[in-house]
Design a protein around this motif. Structure first.
Motif, PDB file in Angstrom:
ATOM      1  N   PRO A 134     -38.724  -2.477 -29.960  1.00 53.92           N
ATOM      2  CA  PRO A 134     -40.112  -3.339 -29.203  1.00 53.92           C
ATOM      3  C   PRO A 134     -39.227  -4.382 -28.987  1.00 53.92           C
ATOM      4  CG  PRO A 134     -40.561  -1.862 -31.194  1.00 53.92           C
ATOM      5  CD  PRO A 134     -38.710  -1.637 -31.069  1.00 53.92           C
ATOM      6  N   GLY A 135     -38.579  -4.805 -29.936  1.00 52.84           N
ATOM      7  CA  GLY A 135     -37.364  -6.413 -29.529  1.00 52.84           C
ATOM      8  C   GLY A 135     -37.640  -6.062 -27.798  1.00 52.84           C
ATOM      9  N   GLN A 136     -37.207  -4.957 -27.432  1.00 46.13           N
ATOM     10  CA  GLN A 136     -36.774  -4.916 -25.714  1.00 46.13           C
ATOM     11  C   GLN A 136     -37.762  -4.862 -24.829  1.00 46.13           C
ATOM     12  OE1 GLN A 136     -34.390  -1.248 -27.252  1.00 46.13           O
ATOM     13  NE2 GLN A 136     -32.565  -2.409 -25.372  1.00 46.13           N
TER      14      GLN A 136
ATOM     15  N   ARG B 220     -21.114  -9.997 -39.661  1.00 50.05           N
ATOM     16  CA  ARG B 220     -20.298  -8.977 -38.190  1.00 50.05           C
ATOM     17  C   ARG B 220     -21.338  -8.424 -38.047  1.00 50.05           C
ATOM     18  NH1 ARG B 220     -14.935  -7.459 -36.841  1.00 50.05           N
ATOM     19  NH2 ARG B 220     -13.975  -9.571 -36.677  1.00 50.05           N
ATOM     20  N   LEU B 221     -22.079  -7.280 -39.295  1.00 46.24           N
ATOM     21  CA  LEU B 221     -22.828  -6.181 -39.640  1.00 46.24           C
ATOM     22  C   LEU B 221     -24.266  -6.705 -39.447  1.00 46.24           C
ATOM     23  CD1 LEU B 221     -23.182  -3.837 -40.980  1.00 46.24           C
ATOM     24  CD2 LEU B 221     -24.090  -4.991 -42.832  1.00 46.24           C
ATOM     25  N   GLU B 222     -24.566  -8.546 -39.424  1.00 40.92           N
ATOM     26  CA  GLU B 222     -25.807  -8.795 -39.347  1.00 40.92           C
ATOM     27  C   GLU B 222     -26.025  -9.367 -37.920  1.00 40.92           C
ATOM     28  OE1 GLU B 222     -27.646 -12.791 -40.603  1.00 40.92           O
ATOM     29  OE2 GLU B 222     -25.374 -12.452 -42.064  1.00 40.92           O
ATOM     30  N   ALA B 223     -25.050  -9.269 -36.832  1.00 41.38           N
ATOM     31  CA  ALA B 223     -24.748  -9.630 -36.001  1.00 41.38           C
ATOM     32  C   ALA B 223     -25.127  -8.472 -34.900  1.00 41.38           C
ATOM     33  CB  ALA B 223     -23.775 -10.211 -35.355  1.00 41.38           C
ATOM     34  N   ARG B 224     -24.774  -6.998 -36.304  1.00 39.56           N
ATOM     35  CA  ARG B 224     -24.675  -6.095 -34.712  1.00 39.56           C
ATOM     36  C   ARG B 224     -25.910  -5.423 -35.203  1.00 39.56           C
ATOM     37  NH1 ARG B 224     -20.685  -1.194 -36.536  1.00 39.56           N
ATOM     38  NH2 ARG B 224     -22.568  -0.038 -36.068  1.00 39.56           N
ATOM     39  N   ARG B 229     -31.454  -4.792 -32.493  1.00 44.17           N
ATOM     40  CA  ARG B 229     -33.184  -4.920 -32.019  1.00 44.17           C
ATOM     41  C   ARG B 229     -33.599  -5.574 -30.840  1.00 44.17           C
ATOM     42  NH1 ARG B 229     -34.845  -5.537 -38.090  1.00 44.17           N
ATOM     43  NH2 ARG B 229     -34.046  -3.482 -38.923  1.00 44.17           N
ATOM     44  N   ALA B 230     -32.756  -6.766 -30.536  1.00 52.47           N
ATOM     45  CA  ALA B 230     -33.332  -7.373 -29.550  1.00 52.47           C
ATOM     46  C   ALA B 230     -32.584  -6.913 -28.761  1.00 52.47           C
ATOM     47  CB  ALA B 230     -32.618  -9.226 -29.865  1.00 52.47           C
ATOM     48  N   HIS B 236     -31.400  -9.613 -19.666  1.00 51.64           N
ATOM     49  CA  HIS B 236     -32.967  -9.494 -19.880  1.00 51.64           C
ATOM     50  C   HIS B 236     -33.727  -9.754 -19.371  1.00 51.64           C
ATOM     51  CE1 HIS B 236     -35.643  -7.341 -21.164  1.00 51.64           C
ATOM     52  NE2 HIS B 236     -34.860  -5.787 -22.130  1.00 51.64           N
ATOM     53  N   PRO B 237     -34.627  -9.658 -18.202  1.00 51.33           N
ATOM     54  CA  PRO B 237     -34.731 -10.946 -17.569  1.00 51.33           C
ATOM     55  C   PRO B 237     -37.225 -11.154 -17.639  1.00 51.33           C
ATOM     56  CG  PRO B 237     -34.898  -8.596 -16.429  1.00 51.33           C
ATOM     57  CD  PRO B 237     -34.093  -8.442 -17.190  1.00 51.33           C
TER      58      PRO B 237
END
Lengths: 242, 249
Positions: A134-136, B220-224, B229-230, B236-237
């Motif tokens: 969804p975030g994408q 690191r885990l958090e960032a992954r 998710r993002a 990404h435009p």
């Protein structure tokens, strides 16, 4: 299909819904409008009991929704609901968002649920986004996924709670387009929305609410050209002056 | 520096496993076992406590709240003594220091962890629960598939810092003769008599390396997960609304 009979709701001493009685026929599209705080969202949230009422009777698809023996989860599974803020599950892919309820609530086989989810995504024009998160997605895309998620439960009626209010203007059209095509396919719909263009074009009836009361109902033509109540007249003239 | 090297090279087995295999497992390995098992057992307890704490039913909520506040209201060392003296009375048999320490850690960590989990759950937008319930998902289904996966992810940093403090707290086992790492270091210090500074330098270094590595791993885990998710595509435009973004609207 959906009937409200003298429903009342209070938040403490605040009378949020006041003797609302109305009926939605099968295949009918009703647009609920009115100033904010008038009880529109509260009204449709009572239909799947996200809000409880204190008195009155609501019947959905022949089912008294406050019947004591009602299985609430089972009942809710059959009411399509679309939120203003989409409320997709951010930790799941688009596909898993849509498959979640069919698999876990209806017991649909994963392979069938997957095929159905992909078909629904095609229908809302997002076939390529099945594996995205969804975030994408843009707001408009998220809301279209949310509609597909609700449709996956094959509901006999869909409720829309200001589905385009959280969207940037350029994304409103794509969501309304999906809703129009649903309406064209004969879906029974109640839409709380400020999109008066949509109401004019798609609605069979318009309900105007103010201060928890259903003040006026009518066809879009008669409502927009000759509203009866002074409050509806003022509401419409305020809208036009923008 | 030479002192440190020679102490380590002569005593590394004691630091690593205590008296093992000629006695019970101890040293760094016992410290890790206590921390991992302690947290692993505390975790399910803490989830239940957290769910009880947000329950709409007072007869579930109040006992859980009482337990959490009582445990959080006393120092760990006092709690260790409580378990140490009262558990044998309750069970009617002697309980080893290691088991006492483990039980203490489980109760103590569960109380703290449950508060982070509760915060994680309450920090989620209300719409998540509403959307799930509106789809017909049950309370348990909503909790296990929608709420907890997100809440636990959000509290991953809190959980790792909890694990790190657990590692450090196992050193308090020393007072009831649990032969974990600090106990080993003390044994070495007692044997050498004249070299407390290098001995405790070594001890501090081991704890630091362990805890520092863990917190880096957590980052690191958090960032992954956040990246997943993002969206992995960097360019990404489309502006991507986050959960927080959606909620504020």
């Amino acid at each position: 299909m959906i009937s409200f009979d003298k429903i009342n709701k209070w938040y403490g001493s605040y009378h949020a819904l006041c003797d609302v009685s109305a009926e939605v026929a099968k295949g009918e599209v009703v647009v609920v409008c009115g100033p904010s705080g008038s009880g529109k969202s509260t009204l449709i949230r009572t239909v799947n009991r996200l809000e409880e009422i204190q008195s009155g009777k609501i019947v959905f698809d022949g089912q008294d929704i406050h019947a004591p023996r009602l299985n609430l989860n089972h009942f809710r599974a059959g009411v399509g609901f679309v939120f203003q803020s989409f409320n997709l599950f951010p930790h799941l892919s688009v596909l898993d968002n849509i498959m979640m309820a069919p698999v876990n609530v209806l017991g649909t086989k994963r392979s069938d649920a997957r095929a159905q989810a992909l078909a629904l995504l095609e229908r809302v024009g997002l076939g390529a986004k099945a594996n995205a998160f969804p975030g994408q997605l843009s707001g408009g895309q998220q809301q279209r996924v949310a509609i597909a998620r609700a449709l996956a439960m094959k509901p006999p009626a869909m409720l829309f709670d200001e589905p385009t209010s959280a969207l940037d203007p350029e994304m409103v059209g794509e969501v309304l387009q999906v809703m129009k095509s649903l309406a064209k396919d004969g879906m029974t719909m109640i839409c709380v929305t400020h999109e008066m263009g949509f109401a004019r074009e798609v609605a069979d009836r318009v309900w105007f609410m103010d201060h928890g009361k259903l003040v006026e109902t009518g066809s879009p033509d008669s409502f927009f050209t000759s509203p009866q109540s002074p409050r509806a007249q003022k509401f419409l003239s305020d809208l036009r002056s923008h | 520096m030479n002192d440190i090297i020679s102490i380590v090279s002569e005593n590394w087995m004691l630091l690593l496993v205590g008296q093992y295999p000629h006695g019970p497992m101890g040293g760094l390995v016992l410290t890790l076992i206590l921390s991992v098992v302690g947290l692993a057992l505390a975790f399910p307890v803490s989830v239940l406590l957290a769910l009880a704490r947000i329950s709409p039913f007072p007869w579930i909520r109040l006992p859980a709240t009482t337990i959490v506040y009582m445990v959080r209201g006393v120092p760990l060392i006092m709690f260790i003594f409580w378990v140490y003296f009262f558990l044998p009375l309750l069970t009617g048999r002697t309980v080893s220091g290691t088991v006492t320490m483990l039980i203490t850690l489980v109760i103590y960590q569960a109380a703290y962890l449950s508060e982070s989990i509760r915060a994680g759950i309450e920090g989620l937008p209300r719409g998540q629960v509403e959307a799930s319930r509106a789809l017909g998902m049950s309370y348990l289904g909503t909790m296990s598939r929608i709420v907890l996966p997100q809440a636990l992810y959000n509290m991953l940093p809190a959980m790792v810092s909890q694990f790190i403090s657990t590692i450090k707290e196992t050193s308090l086992g020393y007072v009831i003769s649990v032969n974990e790492l600090t106990f080993s270091a003390n044994q070495i210090n007692a044997a050498l008599l004249t070299k407390p500074f290098p001995v405790f330098m070594i001890l501090a270094a081991i704890y630091f390396v362990l805890c520092f590595t863990l917190s880096q791993l957590a980052r690191r885990l958090e960032a992954r997960i956040a990246g997943k998710r993002a969206g992995r595509q960097k360019a990404h435009p489309v502006p991507m609304p986050t959960v927080a973004h959606v909620v504020t609207k």
